[in-house]
Enzyme design. Structure first.
Site, PDB file in Angstrom:
ATOM      1  N   SER A 152       0.825  -1.214   0.000  1.00  0.00           N
ATOM      2  CA  SER A 152       0.000   0.000   0.000  1.00  0.00           C
ATOM      3  C   SER A 152       0.851   1.252   0.000  1.00  0.00           C
ATOM      4  CB  SER A 152      -0.858   0.041   1.265  1.00  0.00           C
ATOM      5  OG  SER A 152      -1.718  -1.048   1.335  1.00  0.00           O
ATOM      6  N   HIS A 173      -0.795  -2.885  -7.409  1.00  0.00           N
ATOM      7  CA  HIS A 173      -1.560  -2.476  -6.227  1.00  0.00           C
ATOM      8  C   HIS A 173      -3.052  -2.622  -6.512  1.00  0.00           C
ATOM      9  CE1 HIS A 173      -2.906   0.737  -3.177  1.00  0.00           C
ATOM     10  NE2 HIS A 173      -2.729  -0.406  -2.553  1.00  0.00           N
ATOM     11  N   GLU A 185      -3.174  -0.289  -9.719  1.00  0.00           N
ATOM     12  CA  GLU A 185      -2.053   0.622  -9.983  1.00  0.00           C
ATOM     13  C   GLU A 185      -0.838  -0.230 -10.359  1.00  0.00           C
ATOM     14  OE1 GLU A 185      -3.054   4.486  -7.216  1.00  0.00           O
ATOM     15  OE2 GLU A 185      -2.081   2.811  -6.212  1.00  0.00           O
ATOM     16  N   ASN A 223      -3.589   5.925  -2.588  1.00  0.00           N
ATOM     17  CA  ASN A 223      -3.361   6.006  -1.139  1.00  0.00           C
ATOM     18  C   ASN A 223      -2.743   7.327  -0.690  1.00  0.00           C
ATOM     19  OD1 ASN A 223      -4.521   3.591  -0.615  1.00  0.00           O
ATOM     20  ND2 ASN A 223      -2.623   2.435  -0.406  1.00  0.00           N
TER      21      ASN A 223
HETATM   22  C1  LIG Z   1      -5.308   0.679   1.591  1.00  0.00           C
HETATM   23  C2  LIG Z   1      -5.136  -0.074   0.303  1.00  0.00           C
HETATM   24  O1  LIG Z   1      -3.772  -0.119  -0.072  1.00  0.00           O
HETATM   25  C3  LIG Z   1      -5.946   0.395  -0.873  1.00  0.00           C
HETATM   26  C4  LIG Z   1      -7.425   0.120  -0.739  1.00  0.00           C
HETATM   27  O2  LIG Z   1      -7.876  -0.968  -1.006  1.00  0.00           O
HETATM   28  S1  LIG Z   1      -8.329   1.398  -0.194  1.00  0.00           S
HETATM   29  C5  LIG Z   1      -9.960   0.750  -0.193  1.00  0.00           C
HETATM   30  C6  LIG Z   1     -10.621   0.837  -1.541  1.00  0.00           C
HETATM   31  N1  LIG Z   1     -11.955   0.338  -1.434  1.00  0.00           N
HETATM   32  C7  LIG Z   1     -13.026   1.138  -1.287  1.00  0.00           C
HETATM   33  O3  LIG Z   1     -12.915   2.346  -1.291  1.00  0.00           O
HETATM   34  C8  LIG Z   1     -14.304   0.403  -1.101  1.00  0.00           C
HETATM   35  C9  LIG Z   1     -15.461   1.347  -0.899  1.00  0.00           C
HETATM   36  N2  LIG Z   1     -16.706   0.578  -0.779  1.00  0.00           N
HETATM   37  C10 LIG Z   1     -17.372   0.134  -1.853  1.00  0.00           C
HETATM   38  O4  LIG Z   1     -17.028   0.355  -3.009  1.00  0.00           O
HETATM   39  C11 LIG Z   1     -18.652  -0.638  -1.574  1.00  0.00           C
HETATM   40  O5  LIG Z   1     -19.080  -0.313  -0.290  1.00  0.00           O
HETATM   41  C12 LIG Z   1     -18.466  -2.208  -1.679  1.00  0.00           C
HETATM   42  C13 LIG Z   1     -18.231  -2.574  -3.158  1.00  0.00           C
HETATM   43  C14 LIG Z   1     -17.311  -2.701  -0.836  1.00  0.00           C
HETATM   44  C15 LIG Z   1     -19.711  -2.887  -1.167  1.00  0.00           C
HETATM   45  O6  LIG Z   1     -20.801  -2.351  -1.802  1.00  0.00           O
HETATM   46  P1  LIG Z   1     -22.145  -1.991  -0.986  1.00  0.00           P
HETATM   47  O7  LIG Z   1     -23.160  -1.581  -1.969  1.00  0.00           O
HETATM   48  O8  LIG Z   1     -21.750  -1.046   0.084  1.00  0.00           O
HETATM   49  O9  LIG Z   1     -22.523  -3.317  -0.240  1.00  0.00           O
HETATM   50  P2  LIG Z   1     -23.144  -4.653  -0.787  1.00  0.00           P
HETATM   51  O10 LIG Z   1     -24.581  -4.453  -1.143  1.00  0.00           O
HETATM   52  O11 LIG Z   1     -22.807  -5.656   0.263  1.00  0.00           O
HETATM   53  O12 LIG Z   1     -22.303  -4.990  -2.081  1.00  0.00           O
HETATM   54  C16 LIG Z   1     -22.592  -4.503  -3.389  1.00  0.00           C
HETATM   55  C17 LIG Z   1     -22.329  -5.593  -4.360  1.00  0.00           C
HETATM   56  O13 LIG Z   1     -20.960  -5.938  -4.304  1.00  0.00           O
HETATM   57  C18 LIG Z   1     -20.833  -7.353  -4.105  1.00  0.00           C
HETATM   58  N3  LIG Z   1     -19.665  -7.599  -3.262  1.00  0.00           N
HETATM   59  C19 LIG Z   1     -19.235  -6.867  -2.219  1.00  0.00           C
HETATM   60  N4  LIG Z   1     -18.130  -7.403  -1.707  1.00  0.00           N
HETATM   61  C20 LIG Z   1     -17.838  -8.493  -2.450  1.00  0.00           C
HETATM   62  C21 LIG Z   1     -16.813  -9.460  -2.401  1.00  0.00           C
HETATM   63  N5  LIG Z   1     -15.844  -9.430  -1.494  1.00  0.00           N
HETATM   64  N6  LIG Z   1     -16.828 -10.450  -3.325  1.00  0.00           N
HETATM   65  C22 LIG Z   1     -17.797 -10.508  -4.257  1.00  0.00           C
HETATM   66  N7  LIG Z   1     -18.796  -9.611  -4.347  1.00  0.00           N
HETATM   67  C23 LIG Z   1     -18.822  -8.616  -3.446  1.00  0.00           C
HETATM   68  C24 LIG Z   1     -22.099  -7.759  -3.406  1.00  0.00           C
HETATM   69  O14 LIG Z   1     -22.410  -9.112  -3.651  1.00  0.00           O
HETATM   70  C25 LIG Z   1     -23.126  -6.830  -3.998  1.00  0.00           C
HETATM   71  O15 LIG Z   1     -23.631  -7.373  -5.179  1.00  0.00           O
HETATM   72  P3  LIG Z   1     -25.124  -6.966  -5.648  1.00  0.00           P
HETATM   73  O16 LIG Z   1     -25.030  -5.537  -6.062  1.00  0.00           O
HETATM   74  O17 LIG Z   1     -25.409  -7.883  -6.778  1.00  0.00           O
HETATM   75  O18 LIG Z   1     -25.982  -7.188  -4.462  1.00  0.00           O
HETATM   76  N1  LIG Z   2      -6.317  -4.261   3.274  1.00  0.00           N
HETATM   77  C1  LIG Z   2      -6.364  -3.482   2.218  1.00  0.00           C
HETATM   78  O1  LIG Z   2      -7.362  -2.794   1.981  1.00  0.00           O
HETATM   79  C2  LIG Z   2      -5.205  -3.442   1.264  1.00  0.00           C
HETATM   80  C3  LIG Z   2      -5.424  -2.943  -0.026  1.00  0.00           C
HETATM   81  C4  LIG Z   2      -4.353  -2.915  -0.939  1.00  0.00           C
HETATM   82  C5  LIG Z   2      -3.096  -3.371  -0.541  1.00  0.00           C
HETATM   83  N2  LIG Z   2      -2.941  -3.861   0.722  1.00  0.00           N
HETATM   84  C6  LIG Z   2      -1.612  -4.402   1.068  1.00  0.00           C
HETATM   85  O2  LIG Z   2      -1.673  -5.813   0.831  1.00  0.00           O
HETATM   86  C7  LIG Z   2      -0.838  -6.491   1.789  1.00  0.00           C
HETATM   87  C8  LIG Z   2      -1.667  -7.486   2.557  1.00  0.00           C
HETATM   88  O3  LIG Z   2      -2.737  -6.829   3.192  1.00  0.00           O
HETATM   89  P1  LIG Z   2      -4.003  -7.627   3.755  1.00  0.00           P
HETATM   90  O4  LIG Z   2      -4.996  -6.598   4.131  1.00  0.00           O
HETATM   91  O5  LIG Z   2      -4.375  -8.712   2.812  1.00  0.00           O
HETATM   92  O6  LIG Z   2      -3.380  -8.266   5.079  1.00  0.00           O
HETATM   93  P2  LIG Z   2      -3.910  -9.523   5.915  1.00  0.00           P
HETATM   94  O7  LIG Z   2      -3.411  -9.326   7.301  1.00  0.00           O
HETATM   95  O8  LIG Z   2      -5.360  -9.739   5.687  1.00  0.00           O
HETATM   96  O9  LIG Z   2      -3.132 -10.761   5.228  1.00  0.00           O
HETATM   97  C9  LIG Z   2      -1.745 -10.941   5.233  1.00  0.00           C
HETATM   98  C10 LIG Z   2      -1.494 -12.442   5.101  1.00  0.00           C
HETATM   99  O10 LIG Z   2      -0.100 -12.649   4.856  1.00  0.00           O
HETATM  100  C11 LIG Z   2       0.317 -13.794   5.598  1.00  0.00           C
HETATM  101  N3  LIG Z   2       1.758 -13.716   5.765  1.00  0.00           N
HETATM  102  C12 LIG Z   2       2.454 -12.828   6.505  1.00  0.00           C
HETATM  103  N4  LIG Z   2       3.775 -13.044   6.357  1.00  0.00           N
HETATM  104  C13 LIG Z   2       3.914 -14.087   5.491  1.00  0.00           C
HETATM  105  C14 LIG Z   2       5.014 -14.785   4.926  1.00  0.00           C
HETATM  106  N5  LIG Z   2       6.263 -14.449   5.229  1.00  0.00           N
HETATM  107  N6  LIG Z   2       4.772 -15.801   4.073  1.00  0.00           N
HETATM  108  C15 LIG Z   2       3.501 -16.161   3.750  1.00  0.00           C
HETATM  109  N7  LIG Z   2       2.406 -15.517   4.251  1.00  0.00           N
HETATM  110  C16 LIG Z   2       2.620 -14.504   5.104  1.00  0.00           C
HETATM  111  C17 LIG Z   2      -0.480 -13.725   6.892  1.00  0.00           C
HETATM  112  O11 LIG Z   2      -0.558 -14.993   7.517  1.00  0.00           O
HETATM  113  C18 LIG Z   2      -1.835 -13.225   6.369  1.00  0.00           C
HETATM  114  O12 LIG Z   2      -2.705 -14.307   6.048  1.00  0.00           O
HETATM  115  C19 LIG Z   2      -0.189  -5.390   2.623  1.00  0.00           C
HETATM  116  O13 LIG Z   2       1.039  -5.041   2.047  1.00  0.00           O
HETATM  117  C20 LIG Z   2      -1.195  -4.245   2.506  1.00  0.00           C
HETATM  118  O14 LIG Z   2      -0.601  -2.991   2.729  1.00  0.00           O
HETATM  119  C21 LIG Z   2      -3.955  -3.918   1.626  1.00  0.00           C
END
Ligand SMILES: C[C@H](O)CC(=O)SCCNC(=O)CCNC(=O)[C@H](O)C(C)(C)COP(=O)(O)OP(=O)(O)OC[C@H]1O[C@@H](n2cnc3c(N)ncnc32)[C@H](O)[C@@H]1OP(=O)(O)O
Ligand SMILES: NC(=O)c1ccc[n+]([C@@H]2O[C@H](COP(=O)([O-])OP(=O)(O)OC[C@H]3O[C@@H](n4cnc5c(N)ncnc54)[C@H](O)[C@@H]3O)[C@@H](O)[C@H]2O)c1
Length: 318
Positions: A152, A173, A185, A223
């Site tokens: 991330s 990413h 990304e 991010n």
């Molecule tokens: C920090 C990291 O490095 C980077 C990141 O990842 S930052 C995070 C980025 N993610 C976001 O910003 C997510 C923001 N949230 C969303 O887009 C939406 O809330 C969401 C898609 C997660 C869920 O949608 P929402 O309408 O709130 O809930 P929900 O009704 O349960 O789900 C909508 C649809 O998505 C589907 N869905 C949600 N999660 C799912 C999953 N894990 N697998 C499969 N389908 C999924 C549901 O089945 C549902 O389908 P439907 O429309 O046919 O009913």
């Molecule tokens: N959570 C998010 O929304 C998100 C989104 C994008 C990217 N990321 C990045 O993805 C990575 C994983 O995040 P996450 O949320 O899936 O974490 P998580 O805690 O859900 O999963 C991490 C997994 O890695 C395993 N693990 C740790 N060390 C290991 C090793 N040496 N060998 C094999 N397995 C090992 C752990 O047992 C665990 O199951 C991080 O770098 C995070 O920054 C997270």
């Protein structure tokens, strides 16, 4: 005469091997994918890669974690087919079965990479652990294998420096939840070869995702904007300027976000948010965007990591 012949042969064989290996490196068509880390991201990436016909090996530290990951993939696939095969549930069941057959699991990363075209690491957000993993796998994987990180916030170039193949390292990413989020990304360092970038871009398209090209800068694009926003929401709440419920409602209904910042922080994982901001603050201690939050630190210390531990800012049912 024989010596000359054999040394010439050795030279030609070497040349052929070199041109063969460099052409393999140049044109990596990704079919076999190894995902290291079967948590929320690794399992999602495995699901999407398997759903698009790739052969996937998912690696984690214990069989129990892997079992949980496979269960999660199956559950998520059920949600996908409910929509995709709404009027043909039998075909939906067949699809799930085929996808699950494309995924194998192991706790042995060395064995997992021997036939891999691409390794994607999605383990804990910690540079030393990621470097150790890449350094170890570098010795085990074939020459053509591309190494990608789903980090991330950490520099891809630092991970690549632990390998002898920085030209074949990059960032992929993904976003949470991987099956739903369209963006990937694709990160190139100054050492990533154009061929590697192209292979990674083609791979993301084969997954049905939309790629954007990013530089190897902290937080890439999303991010770098999203995490300071989530941290500012936390600090706003800590200043007493809004309840977390009101802030979430405000950002959903006033700014059109699908989740409010507290819901999203819980969804991402509070440990991950803390790893990200702590790392950035170490490098830029005076940047107010990376200022810490006592509340975040307290929750993480208590093991309240968000949705994955069933409690964070909010409580969740299993
Ligand atoms: C920090 C990291 O490095 C980077 C990141 O990842 S930052 C995070 C980025 N993610 C976001 O910003 C997510 C923001 N949230 C969303 O887009 C939406 O809330 C969401 C898609 C997660 C869920 O949608 P929402 O309408 O709130 O809930 P929900 O009704 O349960 O789900 C909508 C649809 O998505 C589907 N869905 C949600 N999660 C799912 C999953 N894990 N697998 C499969 N389908 C999924 C549901 O089945 C549902 O389908 P439907 O429309 O046919 O009913
Ligand atoms: N959570 C998010 O929304 C998100 C989104 C994008 C990217 N990321 C990045 O993805 C990575 C994983 O995040 P996450 O949320 O899936 O974490 P998580 O805690 O859900 O999963 C991490 C997994 O890695 C395993 N693990 C740790 N060390 C290991 C090793 N040496 N060998 C094999 N397995 C090992 C752990 O047992 C665990 O199951 C991080 O770098 C995070 O920054 C997270």
């Amino acid at each position: 005469m024989f010596r000359l012949f054999s040394s010439n042969m050795a030279f030609f064989t070497h040349q052929i091997q070199r041109s063969f290996s460099s052409s393999v490196v140049r044109n990596v068509v990704i079919k076999n994918v190894t995902i290291i880390g079967g948590g929320q991201m690794g399992a999602g990436i495995a699901q999407v890669a398997a759903s698009t016909g790739h052969s996937v090996t998912l690696v984690d530290m214990t069989d129990d974690i892997l079992k949980k990951a496979m269960k999660g993939i199956q559950g998520s696939l059920r949600r996908v087919v409910k929509k995709k095969f709404s009027d043909d549930p039998e075909s939906g069941d067949d699809f799930i079965q085929k996808v699950m057959q494309n995924v194998s699991t192991t706790t042995n990363p060395a064995a997992a990479v021997t036939t891999s075209d691409l390794v994607v690491e999605a383990i804990v957000e910690n540079m030393k652990i990621k470097q150790d993993l890449f350094g170890f796998l570098d010795k085990m994987a074939p020459e053509h294998t591309i190494f990608a990180s789903n980090t991330s916030s950490l520099p891809i170039s630092d991970m690549a420096s632990a390998t002898s193949r920085p030209d074949r390292c990059g960032g992929l990413h993904f976003f949470n939840p991987v099956p739903m989020m369209k963006l990937v990304e694709v990160v190139a360092t100054s050492s990533t070869s154009p061929e590697t970038s192209e292979s990674l871009l083609n791979f993301t398209k084969a997954l049905g995702k939309t790629p954007v090209c990013c530089k190897d800068t902290p937080g890439f694009i999303v991010n770098r904007l999203l995490v300071p926003y989530m941290m500012e929401a936390l600090r706003l709440h800590e200043r007493g300027h809004g309840s977390k419920e009101d802030i979430d409602i405000a950002m959903k209904l006033g700014a059109g976000y699908p989740m409010g910042p507290f819901e999203l922080s819980d969804y991402v994982g509070l440990d991950t948010i803390k790893f990200i901001t702590d790392g950035w603050r170490e490098k830029e201690p005076d940047n107010p965007l990376f200022a810490p939050s006592d509340l975040l630190n307290k929750l993480v210390a208590e093991g309240k990591l968000g949705k994955k531990s069933l409690e964070g800012f909010y409580k969740y049912n299993k």
